[in-house]
Design a protein around this motif. Structure first.
Motif, mmCIF file in Angstrom:
data_model
loop_
_atom_site.group_PDB
_atom_site.id
_atom_site.type_symbol
_atom_site.label_atom_id
_atom_site.label_comp_id
_atom_site.label_asym_id
_atom_site.label_seq_id
_atom_site.Cartn_x
_atom_site.Cartn_y
_atom_site.Cartn_z
ATOM 1 N N GLN A 120 0.844 -1.191 0.000
ATOM 2 C CA GLN A 120 0.000 0.000 0.000
ATOM 3 C C GLN A 120 0.881 1.244 0.000
ATOM 4 O OE1 GLN A 120 -2.667 -0.270 3.346
ATOM 5 N NE2 GLN A 120 -4.139 -1.456 2.174
ATOM 6 N N ASN A 121 0.416 2.276 -0.683
ATOM 7 C CA ASN A 121 1.120 3.563 -0.758
ATOM 8 C C ASN A 121 2.528 3.437 -1.322
ATOM 9 O OD1 ASN A 121 -1.085 4.888 0.516
ATOM 10 N ND2 ASN A 121 -0.308 4.164 2.474
ATOM 11 N N ALA A 122 2.748 2.437 -2.160
ATOM 12 C CA ALA A 122 4.084 2.244 -2.728
ATOM 13 C C ALA A 122 4.301 3.124 -3.952
ATOM 14 C CB ALA A 122 4.298 0.778 -3.093
ATOM 15 N N GLY A 123 3.229 3.432 -4.690
ATOM 16 C CA GLY A 123 3.376 4.220 -5.911
ATOM 17 C C GLY A 123 4.055 3.412 -7.000
ATOM 18 N N ALA A 124 4.289 4.062 -8.119
ATOM 19 C CA ALA A 124 4.978 3.393 -9.234
ATOM 20 C C ALA A 124 6.473 3.361 -8.948
ATOM 21 C CB ALA A 124 4.700 4.143 -10.529
ATOM 22 N N GLY A 125 7.132 2.370 -9.457
ATOM 23 C CA GLY A 125 8.590 2.293 -9.346
ATOM 24 C C GLY A 125 9.096 1.818 -7.996
ATOM 25 N N PHE A 126 8.278 1.098 -7.242
ATOM 26 C CA PHE A 126 8.743 0.584 -5.954
ATOM 27 C C PHE A 126 9.644 -0.633 -6.153
ATOM 28 C CE2 PHE A 126 4.777 -1.574 -6.850
ATOM 29 C CZ PHE A 126 5.087 -2.897 -6.584
ATOM 30 N N ASN A 127 10.328 -1.027 -5.089
ATOM 31 C CA ASN A 127 11.243 -2.160 -5.140
ATOM 32 C C ASN A 127 10.969 -3.080 -3.950
ATOM 33 O OD1 ASN A 127 13.546 -3.683 -6.012
ATOM 34 N ND2 ASN A 127 14.691 -2.748 -4.348
ATOM 35 N N LEU A 128 10.894 -4.382 -4.226
ATOM 36 C CA LEU A 128 10.781 -5.392 -3.180
ATOM 37 C C LEU A 128 12.114 -6.102 -3.043
ATOM 38 C CD1 LEU A 128 7.400 -7.103 -4.161
ATOM 39 C CD2 LEU A 128 7.786 -5.547 -2.252
ATOM 40 N N LYS A 129 12.586 -6.277 -1.814
ATOM 41 C CA LYS A 129 13.855 -6.978 -1.576
ATOM 42 C C LYS A 129 13.626 -8.024 -0.496
ATOM 43 C CE LYS A 129 18.419 -7.425 -1.488
ATOM 44 N NZ LYS A 129 18.731 -8.767 -1.864
ATOM 45 N N TRP A 130 13.656 -9.273 -0.907
ATOM 46 C CA TRP A 130 13.514 -10.394 0.024
ATOM 47 C C TRP A 130 14.884 -10.791 0.557
ATOM 48 C CZ3 TRP A 130 8.947 -12.317 1.717
ATOM 49 C CH2 TRP A 130 7.796 -11.988 1.005
ATOM 50 N N SER A 131 14.927 -11.298 1.771
ATOM 51 C CA SER A 131 16.200 -11.684 2.394
ATOM 52 C C SER A 131 16.784 -12.965 1.808
ATOM 53 C CB SER A 131 16.000 -11.883 3.900
ATOM 54 O OG SER A 131 15.011 -12.883 4.151
ATOM 55 N N HIS A 132 15.973 -13.795 1.215
ATOM 56 C CA HIS A 132 16.418 -15.113 0.760
ATOM 57 C C HIS A 132 16.547 -15.218 -0.760
ATOM 58 C CE1 HIS A 132 12.165 -15.200 0.017
ATOM 59 N NE2 HIS A 132 12.335 -16.257 -0.752
ATOM 60 N N SER A 133 16.138 -14.173 -1.489
ATOM 61 C CA SER A 133 16.025 -14.320 -2.933
ATOM 62 C C SER A 133 16.129 -12.969 -3.620
ATOM 63 C CB SER A 133 14.661 -14.959 -3.241
ATOM 64 O OG SER A 133 14.314 -14.799 -4.591
ATOM 65 N N ALA A 134 16.509 -12.984 -4.876
ATOM 66 C CA ALA A 134 16.541 -11.768 -5.690
ATOM 67 C C ALA A 134 15.177 -11.479 -6.310
ATOM 68 C CB ALA A 134 17.591 -11.899 -6.781
ATOM 69 N N SER A 135 14.215 -12.339 -6.053
ATOM 70 C CA SER A 135 12.881 -12.173 -6.610
ATOM 71 C C SER A 135 12.234 -10.892 -6.094
ATOM 72 C CB SER A 135 12.006 -13.367 -6.223
ATOM 73 O OG SER A 135 10.653 -13.104 -6.522
ATOM 74 N N ASN A 136 11.519 -10.208 -6.977
ATOM 75 C CA ASN A 136 10.766 -9.026 -6.544
ATOM 76 C C ASN A 136 9.262 -9.287 -6.639
ATOM 77 O OD1 ASN A 136 10.436 -9.007 -9.271
ATOM 78 N ND2 ASN A 136 11.062 -6.892 -9.583
ATOM 79 N N SER A 137 8.895 -10.532 -6.460
ATOM 80 C CA SER A 137 7.501 -10.940 -6.545
ATOM 81 C C SER A 137 6.809 -10.783 -5.190
ATOM 82 C CB SER A 137 7.434 -12.404 -6.992
ATOM 83 O OG SER A 137 6.106 -12.881 -6.905
ATOM 84 N N PHE A 138 5.508 -10.506 -5.227
ATOM 85 C CA PHE A 138 4.721 -10.415 -4.010
ATOM 86 C C PHE A 138 4.474 -11.785 -3.386
ATOM 87 C CE2 PHE A 138 3.240 -6.369 -5.950
ATOM 88 C CZ PHE A 138 3.547 -5.523 -4.900
ATOM 89 N N THR A 139 4.632 -12.839 -4.170
ATOM 90 C CA THR A 139 4.392 -14.194 -3.680
ATOM 91 C C THR A 139 5.696 -14.986 -3.709
ATOM 92 O OG1 THR A 139 2.132 -14.141 -4.532
ATOM 93 C CG2 THR A 139 3.048 -16.305 -4.028
ATOM 94 N N GLN A 140 6.025 -15.571 -2.555
ATOM 95 C CA GLN A 140 7.208 -16.427 -2.447
ATOM 96 C C GLN A 140 6.718 -17.840 -2.126
ATOM 97 O OE1 GLN A 140 10.609 -15.083 -2.858
ATOM 98 N NE2 GLN A 140 9.126 -13.717 -3.828
#
Length: 168
Positions: A120-140
């Motif tokens: 929420q409130n991320a806007g366009a161009g946000f970045n996801l960084k998981w501790s275990h993976s380079a994936s930027n997916s909302f689902t792991q």
């Protein structure tokens, strides 16, 4: 003009219109609780030079910086002593937040745990960084039991971090 002897003379003279200053006010919102809001005042009429007096501080410039969200006033005085007071609001711009949608355990010693999130409130161009993976997916998926961390960063460099425990 007529005098006491009924003589007349014509005179032409200019009268300056001495009015209050007018201005354009622009504001930038405070981002991520950083006290980084800003208001600028640009006089558009009146007699220069102008002086500025802000309600929140002793600064005397046309730009107020490092502002928290809230309401502010500035008095603008022109060289002839005419004063106008302008009000402006610095809005609060929310930072991003991670919302947990689903968390499933790994079962029977298998790597089949699942974490599903939304932003929420991320806007366009946000970045996801998981501790275990380079994936930027909302689902792991296919996760082993353990603790996982996610950091969500928006284009204003505002962050939210959340940890998740996938149980066995």
């Amino acid at each position: 003009i007529r005098d006491g002897k009924n003589c007349t003379s014509d005179f032409t003279f200019d009268v300056d219109s001495v009015g209050k200053p007018t201005a354009v006010i622009a504001s930038l919102g405070e981002v991520c609780d950083r006290g980084n809001g800003q208001i600028s005042v640009t006089p558009t009429s009146g007699f220069a030079p102008f002086s500025f007096e802000w309600s929140h501080d002793t600064i005397s410039t046309s730009v107020a910086e490092n502002l928290q969200a809230g309401n502010y006033k500035v008095s603008v005085t022109n060289s002839r002593g005419c004063v106008s007071v302008f009000a402006s609001t610095v809005r609060y711009l929310k930072g991003p937040s991670i919302q947990l949608q689903e968390l499933l355990p790994a079962t029977c010693g298998n790597n089949n745990g699942l974490i599903k999130v939304s932003a929420q409130n991320a806007g366009a161009g946000f970045n996801l960084k998981w501790s275990h993976s380079a994936s930027n997916s909302f689902t792991q998926e296919n996760l082993a039991p353990g603790t996982y961390f996610l950091t969500l960063t928006n284009t204003n460099a505002c962050q939210d971090t959340m940890s998740f425990v996938v149980e066995d």
